[in-house]
Design a protein around this motif. Structure first.
Motif, mmCIF file in Angstrom:
data_model
loop_
_atom_site.group_PDB
_atom_site.id
_atom_site.type_symbol
_atom_site.label_atom_id
_atom_site.label_comp_id
_atom_site.label_asym_id
_atom_site.label_seq_id
_atom_site.Cartn_x
_atom_site.Cartn_y
_atom_site.Cartn_z
ATOM 1 N N TYR A 199 0.830 -1.203 0.000
ATOM 2 C CA TYR A 199 0.000 0.000 0.000
ATOM 3 C C TYR A 199 0.867 1.256 0.000
ATOM 4 O O TYR A 199 0.616 2.204 -0.754
ATOM 5 N N GLU A 200 1.905 1.271 0.827
ATOM 6 C CA GLU A 200 2.782 2.442 0.885
ATOM 7 C C GLU A 200 3.513 2.644 -0.437
ATOM 8 O O GLU A 200 3.706 3.781 -0.885
ATOM 9 N N ARG A 201 3.911 1.545 -1.067
ATOM 10 C CA ARG A 201 4.575 1.651 -2.368
ATOM 11 C C ARG A 201 3.605 2.191 -3.417
ATOM 12 O O ARG A 201 3.972 3.040 -4.242
ATOM 13 N N PHE A 202 2.378 1.738 -3.379
ATOM 14 C CA PHE A 202 1.341 2.234 -4.286
ATOM 15 C C PHE A 202 1.139 3.735 -4.087
ATOM 16 O O PHE A 202 1.085 4.506 -5.062
ATOM 17 N N CYS A 203 1.039 4.166 -2.840
ATOM 18 C CA CYS A 203 0.884 5.594 -2.547
ATOM 19 C C CYS A 203 2.047 6.394 -3.126
ATOM 20 O O CYS A 203 1.855 7.471 -3.712
ATOM 21 N N THR B 274 3.820 10.580 -6.447
ATOM 22 C CA THR B 274 5.012 11.170 -7.071
ATOM 23 C C THR B 274 4.887 11.258 -8.586
ATOM 24 O O THR B 274 5.848 11.614 -9.272
ATOM 25 N N GLY B 275 3.714 10.917 -9.111
ATOM 26 C CA GLY B 275 3.467 11.079 -10.540
ATOM 27 C C GLY B 275 4.050 10.007 -11.425
ATOM 28 O O GLY B 275 4.127 10.179 -12.652
ATOM 29 N N GLN B 276 4.458 8.877 -10.842
ATOM 30 C CA GLN B 276 5.085 7.831 -11.659
ATOM 31 C C GLN B 276 4.069 6.989 -12.433
ATOM 32 O O GLN B 276 4.446 6.265 -13.357
ATOM 33 N N ASN B 277 2.806 7.076 -12.051
ATOM 34 C CA ASN B 277 1.764 6.324 -12.768
ATOM 35 C C ASN B 277 1.291 7.152 -13.966
ATOM 36 O O ASN B 277 0.170 7.630 -14.029
ATOM 37 N N ASP B 278 2.185 7.313 -14.931
ATOM 38 C CA ASP B 278 1.955 8.220 -16.056
ATOM 39 C C ASP B 278 2.421 7.540 -17.338
ATOM 40 O O ASP B 278 3.602 7.194 -17.467
ATOM 41 N N LEU C 248 -1.639 1.905 -13.714
ATOM 42 C CA LEU C 248 -2.894 1.444 -13.112
ATOM 43 C C LEU C 248 -3.986 2.429 -13.484
ATOM 44 O O LEU C 248 -3.876 3.632 -13.198
ATOM 45 N N GLU C 249 -5.022 1.955 -14.129
ATOM 46 C CA GLU C 249 -6.136 2.815 -14.498
ATOM 47 C C GLU C 249 -6.924 3.224 -13.247
ATOM 48 O O GLU C 249 -7.060 2.445 -12.309
ATOM 49 N N ASP C 250 -7.404 4.470 -13.251
ATOM 50 C CA ASP C 250 -8.185 5.021 -12.126
ATOM 51 C C ASP C 250 -7.382 5.017 -10.822
ATOM 52 O O ASP C 250 -7.948 4.895 -9.731
ATOM 53 N N ALA C 251 -6.073 5.176 -10.928
ATOM 54 C CA ALA C 251 -5.218 5.084 -9.740
ATOM 55 C C ALA C 251 -5.524 6.170 -8.713
ATOM 56 O O ALA C 251 -5.559 5.901 -7.503
ATOM 57 N N ASP C 252 -5.719 7.403 -9.172
ATOM 58 C CA ASP C 252 -6.004 8.492 -8.230
ATOM 59 C C ASP C 252 -7.296 8.230 -7.467
ATOM 60 O O ASP C 252 -7.381 8.474 -6.256
ATOM 61 N N GLU C 253 -8.303 7.747 -8.180
ATOM 62 C CA GLU C 253 -9.593 7.478 -7.543
ATOM 63 C C GLU C 253 -9.496 6.302 -6.568
ATOM 64 O O GLU C 253 -10.102 6.316 -5.490
ATOM 65 N N ILE C 254 -8.727 5.279 -6.943
ATOM 66 C CA ILE C 254 -8.556 4.129 -6.053
ATOM 67 C C ILE C 254 -7.811 4.543 -4.786
ATOM 68 O O ILE C 254 -8.167 4.132 -3.672
ATOM 69 N N LEU C 255 -6.795 5.391 -4.940
ATOM 70 C CA LEU C 255 -6.060 5.871 -3.769
ATOM 71 C C LEU C 255 -6.971 6.700 -2.862
ATOM 72 O O LEU C 255 -6.946 6.552 -1.627
ATOM 73 N N PHE D 66 -9.058 4.368 -0.818
ATOM 74 C CA PHE D 66 -8.330 3.782 0.307
ATOM 75 C C PHE D 66 -8.175 4.785 1.453
ATOM 76 O O PHE D 66 -8.244 4.423 2.627
ATOM 77 N N ARG D 67 -7.959 6.023 1.104
ATOM 78 C CA ARG D 67 -7.762 7.056 2.123
ATOM 79 C C ARG D 67 -9.079 7.574 2.696
ATOM 80 O O ARG D 67 -9.073 8.355 3.649
ATOM 81 N N GLY D 68 -10.177 7.186 2.081
ATOM 82 C CA GLY D 68 -11.473 7.664 2.548
ATOM 83 C C GLY D 68 -11.761 9.089 2.147
ATOM 84 O O GLY D 68 -12.616 9.754 2.743
#
Length: 457
Positions: A212-216, A221-225, A387-394, A397-399
């Protein structure tokens, strides 16, 4: 029994009609004539913004008297009640409020020459009439009497709503009286989690703290681009199966000691369009390709005429509850070029620098943890992947995101288009029940869409 404009009478009539789509067909002349007053009363109602052939208005219909509810003697004889007191209790149980609300839809379309082509009448999900005007009328059917009666009662109720619309009080009546189970709203996930901590527990099930921390880190950091990826110049089936295997191991799936293709066949959808030669569904007769050959992969991927399967559904599930591992080729820009979305110069650069990369998709509530496991595992061995929809998934998780509240007659899935952009891309939808949901008071109800008069637009 009297056919009054009351909720019990309307409900008895509606019970005779199917819900959902009904093909257009001829009706008797009596039915065609019975629709005319209803369409005439609503002639000045403006159509819906997204469909100029459809009109909608809310009807507020009284529950009526005990006599409107039913025949006491018949219900007594049927054994449903044992006394008149029980009969009255049953009435209040089924109709606790003095009024019941109904959503009336009228559909009307015309041919190019202006002649009438179609008329439809529905109440909520119940289709009452789906009439084609192209051709002759037909003889009477068993339901005609109910249709004619219902059209008359609906016309009476619609006239009341149209009067409210004309005198400017319709909006206030709707805002003050429309029950919540007909409305849309949003609620912060943190408000729900505060009352239902098990929601957070279920979200994180199967996801370790380190992953989870690695995903965050990757997302924040913008690497999911996609623009930062270094695509692979070649691809093979075994590279694809290897990426799948990394995900299966990260999710602790069984069978990860098996050969790569066997793991894929064990967990994927199976309709692989001939990729393995052992799949199912359409084009399974294509035959297996050489798993280590880039040329055979390219032929299977680019030059095939065997679409229709689910080769990228690597973790099988339902329509919206599976995990995909897509393979993309950024050099495949013919469509963008043809549509004028890309210049020749950019197309040349894309062909020179592009290649294959992966994307993981799995935003469903029950599969997001697996999708994140797949993404991190594939990324951290060096494969180009997003990962598609990564911002929304994060945010989920954070609520920090919103949950969409939908009307009770709407299936809480694929409802993204029902909500304004200001709430972002909403991933999850639900029905609410005031008596059961302790966070009900935190819901922000959205304005009900306003009906308008054509004459005042």
């Amino acid at each position: 029994m009297r056919n009054t404009m009351t909720a019990p009478v309307i409900d008895r009539l509606l019970f005779q009609f199917d819900t959902g789509f009904v093909n257009a067909r001829p009706y008797s002349k009596d039915v065609m004539d019975a629709m005319e007053p209803l369409f005439s009363i609503m002639a000045d109602l403006a159509p819906l913004p997204k469909n100029d052939e459809v009109k909608m208005i809310w009807l507020k219909i009284p529950r009526g008297t005990l006599e409107d509810f039913g025949d006491f003697q018949q219900i007594l004889d049927d054994g449903e009640v044992k006394s008149r007191e029980e009969f009255e209790e049953l009435w209040h149980e089924e109709y606790p409020d003095e009024y019941k609300w109904y959503q009336l839809f009228l559909v009307e379309s015309f041919n190019k020459d202006g002649s009438l082509r179609y008329r439809g009448v529905s109440v909520g999900r119940n289709t009452i009439v789906s009439a084609s005007f192209e051709g002759d009328t037909c003889s009477a059917r068993w339901e005609d009497k109910s249709i004619i009666c219902l059209c008359s009662l609906l016309a009476e109720a619609a006239a009341v709503s149209m009067d409210l619309l004309r005198n400017g009080t319709y909006g206030r009546v709707i805002d003050e009286g429309l029950p919540y189970w007909f409305r849309k709203g949003v609620v912060k996930r943190t408000d729900v989690m505060a009352v239902e901590p098990e929601m957070k527990d279920s979200l994180f099930e199967g996801l370790s703290q380190s992953v989870y921390e690695r995903f965050c880190e990757l997302v924040t950091t913008g690497q999911n681009d996609v623009s930062l990826l270094r695509p692979m110049k070649t691809m093979t089936a075994n590279v694809f199966f290897c990426a799948c295997s990394l995900g299966y191991k990260a999710c602790n799936y069984k069978g990860t000691d098996k050969p790569l293709a066997d793991q894929y066949l064990m967990h994927a959808d199976g309709r692989d369009e001939g990729l393995t030669g052992r799949g199912s569904g359409l084009h399974r007769e294509y035959g297996s390709i050489d798993f280590d050959s880039p040329e055979e992969w390219d032929k299977w991927y680019h030059k095939r005429e065997h679409w229709g399967g689910h080769p990228w559904e690597v973790c099988r599930g339902g329509n919206s509850t599976h995990v995909d591992l897509f393979v993309h080729d950024s050099r495949d820009i013919s469509f963008a070029l043809a549509m004028g979305r890309m210049t020749e110069e950019k197309a040349k650069k894309a062909r020179e620098t592009g290649g294959y990369y992966f994307s993981v998709a799995g935003k469903a509530w029950s599969r997001a943890a697996e999708a994140v496991n797949f993404y991190v595992a594939i990324h951290d061995v060096g494969f180009p992947v997003v990962l598609e929809d990564a911002d929304e998934i994060l945010a989920r998780f954070r609520g920090e995101d919103w949950i969409g509240i939908v009307p009770h007659d709407v299936i809480p899935n694929y409802c993204e288009s029902m909500f304004p952009e200001e709430y972002g891309c909403i991933l999850d939808f639900m029905h609410v029940y005031k008596e059961e949901d302790a966070w009900f008071k935190n819901i922000q109800w959205l304005p009900v869409e306003r009906a308008k008069l054509k004459s005042k637009m």
